[in-house]
Design a protein around this motif. Structure first.
Motif, PDB file in Angstrom:
ATOM      1  N   ALA A  65     -22.537   0.008  11.706  1.00 17.75           N
ATOM      2  CA  ALA A  65     -22.321  -0.007  10.255  1.00 17.75           C
ATOM      3  C   ALA A  65     -21.310   1.040   9.790  1.00 17.75           C
ATOM      4  N   GLU A  66     -21.450   2.279  10.272  1.00 19.18           N
ATOM      5  CA  GLU A  66     -20.546   3.348   9.834  1.00 19.18           C
ATOM      6  C   GLU A  66     -19.100   3.026  10.195  1.00 19.18           C
ATOM      7  N   GLN A  67     -18.912   2.534  11.402  1.00 18.41           N
ATOM      8  CA  GLN A  67     -17.563   2.184  11.857  1.00 18.41           C
ATOM      9  C   GLN A  67     -17.012   1.009  11.053  1.00 18.41           C
ATOM     10  N   ARG A  68     -17.879   0.069  10.759  1.00 17.35           N
ATOM     11  CA  ARG A  68     -17.460  -1.111   9.996  1.00 17.35           C
ATOM     12  C   ARG A  68     -17.007  -0.730   8.582  1.00 17.35           C
ATOM     13  N   VAL A  69     -17.772   0.138   7.941  1.00 19.48           N
ATOM     14  CA  VAL A  69     -17.424   0.587   6.585  1.00 19.48           C
ATOM     15  C   VAL A  69     -16.104   1.344   6.600  1.00 19.48           C
ATOM     16  N   LYS A  70     -15.928   2.215   7.596  1.00 18.43           N
ATOM     17  CA  LYS A  70     -14.688   2.999   7.690  1.00 18.43           C
ATOM     18  C   LYS A  70     -13.475   2.096   7.917  1.00 18.43           C
ATOM     19  N   GLN A  71     -13.621   1.142   8.817  1.00 20.89           N
ATOM     20  CA  GLN A  71     -12.499   0.248   9.106  1.00 20.89           C
ATOM     21  C   GLN A  71     -12.161  -0.635   7.898  1.00 20.89           C
ATOM     22  N   PHE A  72     -13.180  -0.997   7.145  1.00 19.37           N
ATOM     23  CA  PHE A  72     -12.945  -1.790   5.940  1.00 19.37           C
ATOM     24  C   PHE A  72     -12.121  -0.990   4.931  1.00 19.37           C
ATOM     25  N   GLU A  73     -12.470   0.280   4.770  1.00 17.63           N
ATOM     26  CA  GLU A  73     -11.728   1.134   3.835  1.00 17.63           C
ATOM     27  C   GLU A  73     -10.308   1.380   4.340  1.00 17.63           C
ATOM     28  N   ASP A  74     -10.160   1.519   5.649  1.00 25.19           N
ATOM     29  CA  ASP A  74      -8.821   1.686   6.237  1.00 25.19           C
ATOM     30  C   ASP A  74      -7.956   0.450   5.978  1.00 25.19           C
ATOM     31  N   LEU A  75      -8.575  -0.720   6.096  1.00 23.19           N
ATOM     32  CA  LEU A  75      -7.861  -1.970   5.824  1.00 23.19           C
ATOM     33  C   LEU A  75      -7.404  -2.012   4.365  1.00 23.19           C
ATOM     34  N   LYS A 124      -6.819   0.583   2.373  1.00 26.07           N
ATOM     35  CA  LYS A 124      -5.736   1.556   2.180  1.00 26.07           C
ATOM     36  C   LYS A 124      -4.409   1.022   2.708  1.00 26.07           C
ATOM     37  N   LYS A 125      -4.476   0.415   3.877  1.00 24.70           N
ATOM     38  CA  LYS A 125      -3.255  -0.104   4.497  1.00 24.70           C
ATOM     39  C   LYS A 125      -2.671  -1.255   3.678  1.00 24.70           C
ATOM     40  N   THR A 126      -3.531  -2.137   3.185  1.00 20.96           N
ATOM     41  CA  THR A 126      -3.062  -3.320   2.459  1.00 20.96           C
ATOM     42  C   THR A 126      -2.582  -2.965   1.056  1.00 20.96           C
ATOM     43  N   TYR A 127      -3.313  -2.099   0.383  1.00 20.45           N
ATOM     44  CA  TYR A 127      -2.927  -1.711  -0.979  1.00 20.45           C
ATOM     45  C   TYR A 127      -1.731  -0.766  -0.993  1.00 20.45           C
ATOM     46  N   GLY A 128      -1.592   0.034   0.040  1.00 20.95           N
ATOM     47  CA  GLY A 128      -0.459   0.952   0.100  1.00 20.95           C
ATOM     48  C   GLY A 128      -0.437   1.913  -1.079  1.00 20.95           C
ATOM     49  N   THR A 129       0.694   1.972  -1.773  1.00 18.98           N
ATOM     50  CA  THR A 129       0.851   2.922  -2.889  1.00 18.98           C
ATOM     51  C   THR A 129      -0.033   2.574  -4.089  1.00 18.98           C
ATOM     52  N   TYR A 130      -0.592   1.376  -4.089  1.00 17.45           N
ATOM     53  CA  TYR A 130      -1.453   0.963  -5.206  1.00 17.45           C
ATOM     54  C   TYR A 130      -2.912   1.392  -5.004  1.00 17.45           C
ATOM     55  N   TYR A 131      -3.227   1.920  -3.833  1.00 17.29           N
ATOM     56  CA  TYR A 131      -4.624   2.160  -3.455  1.00 17.29           C
ATOM     57  C   TYR A 131      -5.393   2.996  -4.485  1.00 17.29           C
ATOM     58  N   ASP A 132      -4.875   4.172  -4.819  1.00 22.53           N
ATOM     59  CA  ASP A 132      -5.611   5.078  -5.715  1.00 22.53           C
ATOM     60  C   ASP A 132      -5.883   4.432  -7.072  1.00 22.53           C
ATOM     61  N   SER A 133      -4.876   3.772  -7.625  1.00 26.48           N
ATOM     62  CA  SER A 133      -5.039   3.155  -8.947  1.00 26.48           C
ATOM     63  C   SER A 133      -6.034   1.999  -8.903  1.00 26.48           C
ATOM     64  N   LEU A 134      -5.933   1.179  -7.873  1.00 26.32           N
ATOM     65  CA  LEU A 134      -6.826   0.025  -7.780  1.00 26.32           C
ATOM     66  C   LEU A 134      -8.274   0.456  -7.563  1.00 26.32           C
ATOM     67  N   VAL A 135      -8.466   1.434  -6.696  1.00 28.09           N
ATOM     68  CA  VAL A 135      -9.825   1.908  -6.421  1.00 28.09           C
ATOM     69  C   VAL A 135     -10.433   2.560  -7.667  1.00 28.09           C
ATOM     70  N   SER A 136      -9.600   3.266  -8.431  1.00 30.99           N
ATOM     71  CA  SER A 136     -10.110   3.926  -9.642  1.00 30.99           C
ATOM     72  C   SER A 136     -10.592   2.915 -10.676  1.00 30.99           C
ATOM     73  N   ARG A 137     -10.070   1.690 -10.602  1.00 32.99           N
ATOM     74  CA  ARG A 137     -10.474   0.657 -11.565  1.00 32.99           C
ATOM     75  C   ARG A 137     -11.594  -0.239 -11.035  1.00 32.99           C
ATOM     76  N   GLU A 138     -11.971  -0.046  -9.792  1.00 31.74           N
ATOM     77  CA  GLU A 138     -13.037  -0.874  -9.224  1.00 31.74           C
ATOM     78  C   GLU A 138     -14.376  -0.555  -9.877  1.00 31.74           C
ATOM     79  N   ASP A 139     -15.178  -1.571 -10.038  1.00 36.18           N
ATOM     80  CA  ASP A 139     -16.532  -1.379 -10.542  1.00 36.18           C
ATOM     81  C   ASP A 139     -17.387  -0.749  -9.434  1.00 36.18           C
ATOM     82  N   LYS A 140     -18.058   0.343  -9.757  1.00 34.28           N
ATOM     83  CA  LYS A 140     -18.834   1.064  -8.739  1.00 34.28           C
ATOM     84  C   LYS A 140     -19.918   0.184  -8.126  1.00 34.28           C
ATOM     85  N   PHE A 141     -20.545  -0.611  -8.972  1.00 35.82           N
ATOM     86  CA  PHE A 141     -21.632  -1.443  -8.458  1.00 35.82           C
ATOM     87  C   PHE A 141     -21.097  -2.502  -7.496  1.00 35.82           C
ATOM     88  N   ASP A 142     -19.937  -3.082  -7.829  1.00 37.39           N
ATOM     89  CA  ASP A 142     -19.325  -4.063  -6.923  1.00 37.39           C
ATOM     90  C   ASP A 142     -18.993  -3.415  -5.583  1.00 37.39           C
TER      91      ASP A 142
END
Length: 340
Positions: free
Chosen positions: A200-210, A212-230
């Motif tokens: 599980a821990e590795q899966r969660v980390k790799q998902f977040e890495d994916l 970051k890699k896919t969003y690139g420079t948009y990562y911080d802004s997109l994550v800041s707008r994500e719903d916490k519950f989602d």
């Protein structure tokens, strides 16, 4: 009357009178100017400018936009590249400020007039070019006959190609963030399948890495707008296999609480745990009541329906804690029965 008051009144009157004279003179001059045109010239002017000469029109039309502080071009560029703003959303936010009776072209022209009025060169030309390019893309997109026999992924690739055909390098500025999100959705589907057996821990980390890699420079802004519950639900789904393997209820609660603290903070996580505890105890009370109900009905088969109901209600109140909860239980049961 006090002499000073008289002087003040006279001064106010003179100011008002002079202002009135000026207004009347301006109105008279405008009328004379219009009357000096021949009928043919007036017709020509009205045909060229059906909304009038434009004098005063744009000032009124762009006034709803003036409440927003204009961004310098370089700041706008940076915000687009980092995903702080979504260009298409900004365009439509501006359009919503146009009057309802405006045509799309009038609204677009109003936005461009606002840019003309608020920006200085060279920012003015650069910002206008961005908007004009987008308006042109919309026009081309409306004319475009999309293929109807393609999957979403295939069609979206065609749309991306169309954007670059019309907008060139501006396509990344305007649609880059959206395209990274679509790309991430596609990547997520593959990741879920391929990572099913990871810890599980590795899966969660790799998902977040994916992400970051896919969003690139948009990562911080997109994550800041994500719903916490989602976001929380996504992580729990990634941990689903590990979580369901825990058999000890206390350990299961600890596991859940740890993840909830991560997303909602200690106080909110504590409240959620308390709510779950109450819900668990209530379900336990219902189970105990239903067992008691079965025993009672078996042992008191000869009682009348009214006597049975009276005694059962007393039992419900005893086990569920209040008459309100007892009545709510009956309502839920009736709804369940009706739905069968």
């Amino acid at each position: 009357m006090d002499f000073k008051k008289i002087i003040i009144i006279v001064v106010i009157f003179l100011i008002f009178f002079l202002g009135l004279l000026y207004f009347l003179k301006q109105d008279s001059t405008a009328n004379q100017s219009k009357q000096s045109l021949s009928p043919e010239e007036q017709m020509t002017m009205e045909r060229i400018s059906p909304l009038g000469t434009g004098e005063g029109f744009w000032d009124e039309a762009i006034s709803p936009f003036r409440e927003d502080k204009t961004k310098p071009y370089l700041e706008l560029l940076d915000d687009l590249k980092t995903g702080k703003i979504n260009f298409v959303w900004e365009v439509w936010a501006l359009r919503r400020k146009c009057k309802a009776e405006y045509t799309p072209d009038q609204c677009n022209a109003t936005i461009l007039a606002y840019i003309d009025a608020e920006y200085e060169s060279p920012d003015k030309e650069k910002v206008k070019d961005l908007f004009i390019s987008y308006f042109r893309y919309e026009e081309e997109y409306r004319k475009w006959e999309q293929p109807t026999d393609l999957s979403f992924v295939e069609l979206y690739e065609k749309i991306k190609a169309k954007r670059r055909d019309v907008l060139n390098d501006k396509a990344d500025l305007i649609f880059g963030m959206e395209e990274s999100q679509v790309s991430f959705l596609e990547g997520t589907q593959n990741f879920i399948k391929q990572s099913a057996n990871l810890p599980a821990e590795q899966r969660v980390k790799q998902f977040e890495d994916l992400k970051k890699k896919t969003y690139g420079t948009y990562y911080d802004s997109l994550v800041s707008r994500e719903d916490k519950f989602d976001h929380y639900q996504v992580e729990m789904s990634l941990r689903d296999k590990e979580f369901n393997a825990i058999t000890d209820p206390k350990e299961k609660e600890k596991y859940l609480n740890r993840i909830e603290i991560k997303y909602f903070g200690k106080e909110r996580a504590g409240s959620l745990a308390e709510e779950r505890s109450k819900e668990s105890k209530f379900k336990e009370s219902i189970s105990k009541y239903e067992l008691k109900e079965k025993d009672f009905l078996r042992e008191n088969a000869n009682l009348s329906a009214a006597e049975k109901e009276k005694k059962l209600k007393e039992l419900r109140i005893q086990f569920l804690g209040s008459e309100e909860e007892a009545d709510a239980y009956i309502r839920r049961k009736n709804i369940e029965e009706a739905g069968k």
